[in-house]
Design a protein around this motif. Structure first.
Motif, PDB file in Angstrom:
ATOM      1  N   TYR A  52     -39.614  -3.980  33.891  1.00  0.00           N
ATOM      2  CA  TYR A  52     -38.745  -3.166  34.730  1.00  0.00           C
ATOM      3  C   TYR A  52     -37.976  -2.142  33.887  1.00  0.00           C
ATOM      4  N   SER A  53     -37.410  -2.585  32.773  1.00  0.00           N
ATOM      5  CA  SER A  53     -36.660  -1.672  31.901  1.00  0.00           C
ATOM      6  C   SER A  53     -37.546  -0.549  31.381  1.00  0.00           C
ATOM      7  N   ALA A  54     -38.791  -0.877  31.044  1.00  0.00           N
ATOM      8  CA  ALA A  54     -39.729   0.150  30.585  1.00  0.00           C
ATOM      9  C   ALA A  54     -40.042   1.134  31.711  1.00  0.00           C
ATOM     10  N   LEU A  55     -40.153   0.625  32.942  1.00  0.00           N
ATOM     11  CA  LEU A  55     -40.374   1.514  34.091  1.00  0.00           C
ATOM     12  C   LEU A  55     -39.192   2.459  34.289  1.00  0.00           C
ATOM     13  N   ILE A  56     -37.985   1.925  34.161  1.00  0.00           N
ATOM     14  CA  ILE A  56     -36.795   2.758  34.310  1.00  0.00           C
ATOM     15  C   ILE A  56     -36.750   3.823  33.222  1.00  0.00           C
ATOM     16  N   LEU A  57     -37.101   3.449  32.003  1.00  0.00           N
ATOM     17  CA  LEU A  57     -37.142   4.429  30.916  1.00  0.00           C
ATOM     18  C   LEU A  57     -38.102   5.563  31.275  1.00  0.00           C
ATOM     19  N   SER A  58     -39.271   5.219  31.776  1.00  0.00           N
ATOM     20  CA  SER A  58     -40.235   6.235  32.184  1.00  0.00           C
ATOM     21  C   SER A  58     -39.684   7.080  33.343  1.00  0.00           C
ATOM     22  N   PHE A  59     -39.007   6.430  34.270  1.00  0.00           N
ATOM     23  CA  PHE A  59     -38.388   7.116  35.405  1.00  0.00           C
ATOM     24  C   PHE A  59     -37.395   8.184  34.948  1.00  0.00           C
ATOM     25  N   LEU A  60     -36.663   7.897  33.872  1.00  0.00           N
ATOM     26  CA  LEU A  60     -35.708   8.882  33.354  1.00  0.00           C
ATOM     27  C   LEU A  60     -36.416  10.182  32.995  1.00  0.00           C
ATOM     28  N   GLY A  61     -37.568  10.059  32.350  1.00  0.00           N
ATOM     29  CA  GLY A  61     -38.338  11.253  32.021  1.00  0.00           C
ATOM     30  C   GLY A  61     -38.742  12.025  33.268  1.00  0.00           C
ATOM     31  N   ARG A  71     -35.133  24.681  37.531  1.00  0.00           N
ATOM     32  CA  ARG A  71     -34.137  25.607  36.986  1.00  0.00           C
ATOM     33  C   ARG A  71     -34.578  26.410  35.758  1.00  0.00           C
ATOM     34  N   VAL A  72     -35.680  26.050  35.150  1.00  0.00           N
ATOM     35  CA  VAL A  72     -36.051  26.644  33.865  1.00  0.00           C
ATOM     36  C   VAL A  72     -37.461  27.223  33.964  1.00  0.00           C
ATOM     37  N   ALA A  73     -37.726  28.250  33.161  1.00  0.00           N
ATOM     38  CA  ALA A  73     -39.065  28.847  33.134  1.00  0.00           C
ATOM     39  C   ALA A  73     -39.443  29.172  31.691  1.00  0.00           C
ATOM     40  N   GLY A  74     -40.699  29.524  31.503  1.00  0.00           N
ATOM     41  CA  GLY A  74     -41.174  30.001  30.204  1.00  0.00           C
ATOM     42  C   GLY A  74     -41.196  28.941  29.130  1.00  0.00           C
ATOM     43  N   ALA A  75     -40.926  29.389  27.892  1.00  0.00           N
ATOM     44  CA  ALA A  75     -40.982  28.506  26.726  1.00  0.00           C
ATOM     45  C   ALA A  75     -39.949  27.388  26.820  1.00  0.00           C
ATOM     46  N   TRP A  80     -38.619  21.505  27.552  1.00  0.00           N
ATOM     47  CA  TRP A  80     -38.019  20.456  28.364  1.00  0.00           C
ATOM     48  C   TRP A  80     -39.074  19.509  28.925  1.00  0.00           C
ATOM     49  N   LEU A  81     -40.201  20.038  29.368  1.00  0.00           N
ATOM     50  CA  LEU A  81     -41.258  19.174  29.912  1.00  0.00           C
ATOM     51  C   LEU A  81     -41.831  18.279  28.817  1.00  0.00           C
ATOM     52  N   GLY A  82     -41.935  18.813  27.618  1.00  0.00           N
ATOM     53  CA  GLY A  82     -42.388  17.997  26.489  1.00  0.00           C
ATOM     54  C   GLY A  82     -41.422  16.858  26.217  1.00  0.00           C
ATOM     55  N   ILE A  83     -40.144  17.160  26.282  1.00  0.00           N
ATOM     56  CA  ILE A  83     -39.121  16.119  26.101  1.00  0.00           C
ATOM     57  C   ILE A  83     -39.218  15.084  27.226  1.00  0.00           C
ATOM     58  N   ALA A  84     -39.507  15.544  28.429  1.00  0.00           N
ATOM     59  CA  ALA A  84     -39.539  14.658  29.590  1.00  0.00           C
ATOM     60  C   ALA A  84     -40.659  13.621  29.538  1.00  0.00           C
ATOM     61  N   VAL A  85     -41.704  13.864  28.762  1.00  0.00           N
ATOM     62  CA  VAL A  85     -42.783  12.871  28.688  1.00  0.00           C
ATOM     63  C   VAL A  85     -42.522  11.811  27.618  1.00  0.00           C
ATOM     64  N   ARG A 125     -24.956  19.924  29.415  1.00  0.00           N
ATOM     65  CA  ARG A 125     -24.486  21.148  28.731  1.00  0.00           C
ATOM     66  C   ARG A 125     -25.248  22.378  29.200  1.00  0.00           C
ATOM     67  N   ALA A 126     -26.541  22.223  29.473  1.00  0.00           N
ATOM     68  CA  ALA A 126     -27.364  23.357  29.906  1.00  0.00           C
ATOM     69  C   ALA A 126     -27.188  23.659  31.393  1.00  0.00           C
ATOM     70  N   GLY A 127     -26.474  22.797  32.105  1.00  0.00           N
ATOM     71  CA  GLY A 127     -26.252  23.032  33.533  1.00  0.00           C
ATOM     72  C   GLY A 127     -27.440  22.671  34.411  1.00  0.00           C
ATOM     73  N   HIS A 128     -28.331  21.826  33.923  1.00  0.00           N
ATOM     74  CA  HIS A 128     -29.534  21.472  34.680  1.00  0.00           C
ATOM     75  C   HIS A 128     -29.350  20.246  35.567  1.00  0.00           C
ATOM     76  N   VAL A 129     -28.238  19.537  35.408  1.00  0.00           N
ATOM     77  CA  VAL A 129     -27.928  18.372  36.237  1.00  0.00           C
ATOM     78  C   VAL A 129     -26.473  18.480  36.672  1.00  0.00           C
TER      79      VAL A 129
END
Length: 157
Positions: A52-61, A71-75, A80-85, A125-129
């Protein structure tokens, strides 16, 4: 205000986010309780709690992916998408390590949960959440990390 200084607005997470977020701590809490009350049945519960904890960790991504995609485009989006995986990859590594050491797998997931707070802070800080994000994320990530480590410790022979 009487002293002429404006107070910062109080920003609280929505009630639904609080209730559902904290309810998310119940599976590992129940697993730990079952293990302490009935060790014979508790082993499977601890395994489920770690999963379950591992699933939640994946859910965060997944949450990060959704937040930045809107909210974001381009590079910057690519970064951010790389970080999300990463959380899913960390959970996968923990799953592979699980076969050798439950405690090590628990430590990997807990470290991932705690490390996720750095990304959460960057998203704020970036205002994305929303501004209330860390008021929910901090106690939930720390709480789940502690419970995950506890499940690993309790799973030791």
């Amino acid at each position: 205000m009487a002293d002429g200084i404006d107070a910062a607005p109080v920003v609280r997470p929505p009630i639904a986010a609080l209730l559902l977020g904290y309810a998310g701590l119940l599976p590992p809490i129940v697993a730990v309780a079952v293990r302490l009350i009935d060790p014979a049945k508790g082993g499977m519960m601890l395994a489920l709690a770690l999963f379950y904890s591992a699933l939640i960790l994946s859910f965060l991504g997944g949450m990060w992916w959704g937040a930045v995609s809107a909210r974001v485009a381009g590079a910057a989006l690519t970064l951010w998408l790389g970080i999300a995986v990463v959380p899913t990859l960390v959970a996968l590594v923990a799953g592979a390590v699980l076969f050798a050491s439950v405690l090590s797998a628990s430590a990997i997931v807990a470290a991932g949960l705690l490390g996720s707070l750095l990304v959460d802070m960057a998203l704020v800080r970036a205002g994305h959440v929303p501004a209330w994000w860390m008021k929910l994320r901090l106690p939930l990530s720390v709480g789940l990390a502690v419970l995950t480590l506890l499940t690993g410790l309790l799973a030791q022979p």
